[in-house]
Design a protein around this motif. Structure first.
Motif: not given
Ligand code: HEC
Ligand code: HEC
Length: 315
Positions: A63-75, A80-88
């Motif tokens: 559940f991360t994206d391999g990017q240095r920081v997340s990119v969405i529509q050139e913004n 950095n997108a963190p993992t979402l495991v064990n967030l409960a």
């Protein structure tokens, strides 16, 4: 369409994890899970219908994206997108801990202008027009789709991201199999006074959830954004190290591309930041010891979790 009844389900939790607290109004069920998954992978959540949660949180990368920081529509978002495991089990979310639980967290990416950039009101109007959503919403929460339903269903789905089936878990907790000689030396170092890694990255989730500064200086004020206290500048929530081999680049700003670089950074005593933790000091590890630490960290990958077809977008 025939009435389909919903069914309560239970999350599968490893025996060595603590009990999971689940909000009374969000007990998991088949329909809640299905709705949460559908929302997680629906591009309607983003203004221009280009992205979904899974665009930045990819299962095969824990559940991360391999990017240095997340990119969405050139913004780019600045983190950095963190993992979402064990967030409960996480007592708070986001790098500065500003969000108390998963139900509330879903609001952040939807409103965030660098992410989905859509208001909850607009989103609800979009989804209300969709008959499938309306049926699922009634079945899951016995009410029309609204903010309550959207945030709860997303949280319900994300609580199922439970990862505790790595080589480490099998060797350490279940006494099945053995570490290699290098992994064992890395394990001993990780839990040693010399490195103090485990004092912050504590069992069983490899985080104590405490905030600390490693001395990184990039202008991101971290915890200070929440507390406004000068001494909190540059402090971030200690992240889990589960699945760390596949969740790079590393740190809140993605500034390290590999685990070797991370170990070199710790070995050198971290960065120059002013409020650096007093545990982050030069270590003079040998080349062999650095390799051993990396070998140990690689035992934390839960391949069954990241290949679980149930978590992937259904076509
Ligand atoms: C543009 C990429 C992007 C999208 C789209 C996105 N996220 Fe994130 N997500 C991030 C980043 C980056 C962070 C770290 C933010 C921070 O700490 O300030 C994050 C943080 C989180 C966290 C907190 C994790 C933690 O350890 O505290 C959760 C939970 C989360 N996202 C879930 C979602 C959900 C659910 C969606 C869809 C509604 C979503 N994300 C959409 C990039 C994204
Ligand atoms: C004082 C507490 C502390 C100690 C000691 C510590 N860490 Fe960390 N670790 C952190 C924090 C906080 C971060 C996140 C920093 C950031 O995002 O800027 C982190 C990040 C990491 C990351 C990157 C995680 C990611 O998902 O990006 C790795 C890998 C890591 N630490 C391994 C180690 C190892 C190995 C040791 C021992 C040599 C160690 N840590 C010692 C607190 C600590």
């Amino acid at each position: 369409m025939a009435e389909k009844k919903d069914k309560i389900i239970t999350y599968q939790i490893p025996s060595f994890f603590p009990k999971m607290d689940i909000p009374a109004d969000n007990i998991p069920s088949e329909a809640r899970m299905e709705l949460g998954k559908k929302l997680f992978y629906d591009v309607q959540l983003s203004k221009n219908q280009t992205h979904h949660c899974g665009s930045c949180h990819v299962v095969s990368a824990a559940f991360t994206d391999g990017q240095r920081v997340s990119v969405i529509q050139e913004n780019s978002v600045n983190r950095n997108a963190p993992t979402l495991v064990n967030l409960a089990w996480s007592p708070y979310l986001m790098a500065e801990g500003g969000v108390p639980n998963l139900e509330l967290q879903a609001l952040a990416p939807i409103h965030e202008s660098h992410e989905f950039n859509l208001s909850m009101q607009e989103l609800i109007l979009r989804l209300q027009e969709n008959e499938e959503y309306q049926l699922l919403s009634q079945r899951a929460y016995q009410r029309p789709i609204d903010a309550f339903v959207i945030t709860r269903a997303l949280a319900c789905f994300q609580r199922s991201f439970i990862s505790g089936d790595s080589k480490f878990d099998r060797v350490y907790y279940l006494k099945q199999g053995n570490f290699s000689a290098s992994e064992q030396r890395g394990f001993d170092l990780f839990f040693s006074e010399q490195t103090q890694c485990s004092s912050c990255h504590a069992l069983p989730f490899f985080t104590s959830y405490e905030f600390a500064s490693l001395g990184l200086t990039d202008g991101d004020e971290g915890l200070k954004r929440k507390t406004y206290l000068e001494e909190d500048a540059g402090k971030f929530k200690t992240p889990t190290l589960r699945n760390i081999e596949i969740t790079g680049p590393y740190m809140h700003n993605g500034s390290f591309g590999s685990l070797v670089e991370v170990i070199e950074f710790y070995n050198a005593g971290g960065g120059p930041g002013r409020y650096k933790s007093n545990k982050i000091i030069p270590m003079s590890l040998t080349e062999q010891e650095k390799q051993d630490l990396v070998a140990f960290l690689k035992t934390l990958t839960d391949w069954n979790f990241v290949q679980n077809a149930k978590l992937v977008r259904s076509e």
